[in-house]
Design a protein around this motif. Structure first.
Motif, PDB file in Angstrom:
ATOM      1  N   LEU A 143      -9.977  -6.928  21.468  1.00  0.00           N
ATOM      2  CA  LEU A 143      -9.217  -6.654  20.150  1.00  0.00           C
ATOM      3  C   LEU A 143      -9.040  -5.222  19.942  1.00  0.00           C
ATOM      4  N   ALA A 144      -7.851  -4.765  19.918  1.00  0.00           N
ATOM      5  CA  ALA A 144      -7.496  -3.004  19.904  1.00  0.00           C
ATOM      6  C   ALA A 144      -7.868  -2.620  18.621  1.00  0.00           C
ATOM      7  N   THR A 145      -7.954  -1.375  18.529  1.00  0.00           N
ATOM      8  CA  THR A 145      -7.900  -0.482  17.356  1.00  0.00           C
ATOM      9  C   THR A 145      -7.000   0.440  17.700  1.00  0.00           C
ATOM     10  N   LEU A 146      -6.084   1.058  16.506  1.00  0.00           N
ATOM     11  CA  LEU A 146      -5.195   1.816  16.802  1.00  0.00           C
ATOM     12  C   LEU A 146      -5.133   3.063  15.709  1.00  0.00           C
ATOM     13  N   VAL A 147      -5.263   4.166  16.292  1.00  0.00           N
ATOM     14  CA  VAL A 147      -5.264   5.461  15.483  1.00  0.00           C
ATOM     15  C   VAL A 147      -4.218   6.184  15.819  1.00  0.00           C
ATOM     16  N   SER A 148      -3.193   6.639  15.146  1.00  0.00           N
ATOM     17  CA  SER A 148      -2.265   7.549  15.379  1.00  0.00           C
ATOM     18  C   SER A 148      -2.779   8.846  15.767  1.00  0.00           C
ATOM     19  N   PRO A 149      -2.205   9.419  16.715  1.00  0.00           N
ATOM     20  CA  PRO A 149      -2.757  11.056  17.062  1.00  0.00           C
ATOM     21  C   PRO A 149      -2.609  12.034  16.027  1.00  0.00           C
ATOM     22  N   SER A 150      -1.722  11.777  15.161  1.00  0.00           N
ATOM     23  CA  SER A 150      -1.851  12.806  14.044  1.00  0.00           C
ATOM     24  C   SER A 150      -2.427  12.336  12.904  1.00  0.00           C
ATOM     25  N   ALA A 151      -3.260  11.301  12.880  1.00  0.00           N
ATOM     26  CA  ALA A 151      -4.195  10.905  11.855  1.00  0.00           C
ATOM     27  C   ALA A 151      -5.570  11.827  12.103  1.00  0.00           C
ATOM     28  N   SER A 152      -6.348  12.098  11.118  1.00  0.00           N
ATOM     29  CA  SER A 152      -7.423  12.819  11.162  1.00  0.00           C
ATOM     30  C   SER A 152      -8.604  12.012  10.852  1.00  0.00           C
ATOM     31  N   ILE A 153      -9.727  11.896  11.671  1.00  0.00           N
ATOM     32  CA  ILE A 153     -10.934  11.013  11.466  1.00  0.00           C
ATOM     33  C   ILE A 153     -12.100  11.868  11.283  1.00  0.00           C
ATOM     34  N   GLY A 154     -12.808  11.594  10.171  1.00  0.00           N
ATOM     35  CA  GLY A 154     -13.896  12.636   9.732  1.00  0.00           C
ATOM     36  C   GLY A 154     -15.087  12.222  10.467  1.00  0.00           C
TER      37      GLY A 154
END
Length: 215
Positions: free
Chosen positions: A91-102
């Motif tokens: 199962l994939a997880t998708l995070v945009s390169p322009s999102a910020s992850i704390g």
């Protein structure tokens, strides 16, 4: 979990509606180049930017591929995640390169984090969630499984959102509040007190206007 996973060779996208297009957009941005869309309502021969659709789940998954739940409906997305896990497929997880992850935050499998979204430090986002374009889940907030924080919605710090919750576009949940499972917050609504009853809430501040039928 790591927020820099190995990029899969291809993506089997479960769904072919509007959210599936957003999923493809973020997937392309992270470097995925091959797609298959699975939707019971897809028309014969229908494609998206040249990539095929089919109406039934494939019997096998190509080497290096992963699966992503792309239904806009929270309940339907839960079914897609459960089916994928039963099949034993990744199962994939998708995070945009322009999102910020704390720092210290966590995302469970099947999450979608859209362009320019923000996950604050030590926030926790459950399985199969959508944190859509420009949305904010601030520090130490918790978003339960299969919930959707819609476009430009804000979950302020240390708030706790239950499972199967829809926070509509542009809505705001103020600091430190709790929302139970199976709640819908209408677009632009402001939650200024904790919500302990299921239902549909709208307005500024929000008030309950109907009981939400759970599935």
């Amino acid at each position: 979990m790591s927020h820099s996973p190995v990029v899969p060779t291809g993506l089997c996208v479960l769904g072919f509606g509007g959210h599936a297009r957003s999923v493809m957009d973020v997937a392309v941005a992270v470097g995925i180049q091959d797609f298959l869309f699975v939707d019971a309502n897809a028309a014969p021969g229908e494609t998206l930017l040249g990539f095929p659709t089919q109406t039934i789940f494939p019997e096998t998954l190509p080497s290096g591929w992963t699966v992503f739940p792309a239904a806009g409906s929270n309940a339907r997305r839960r079914e897609q995640v459960e089916w994928t896990l039963r099949a034993g497929w990744p199962l994939a997880t998708l995070v945009s390169p322009s999102a910020s992850i704390g720092v210290g935050s966590s995302l469970e499998p099947g999450c979608f984090v859209g362009h320019h979204a923000h996950i604050g430090p030590m926030a926790r986002v459950g399985a199969g969630c959508i944190v859509n374009t420009g949305a904010v889940v601030e520090h130490e907030a918790v978003v339960g499984d299969f919930s959707h924080v819609s476009v430009k919605a804000v979950i302020a710090g240390r708030s706790r959102i239950g499972r199967l919750v829809m926070v509509g576009a542009g809505a705001t949940v103020l600091d430190g509040l709790t929302i139970v499972d199976d709640v819908t917050i209408g677009g632009g609504g402001v939650v200024h007190r904790s919500i302990d009853q299921t239902g549909v809430y709208v307005g500024v501040p929000v008030r309950r206007v109907s009981v939400l039928r759970t599935i």
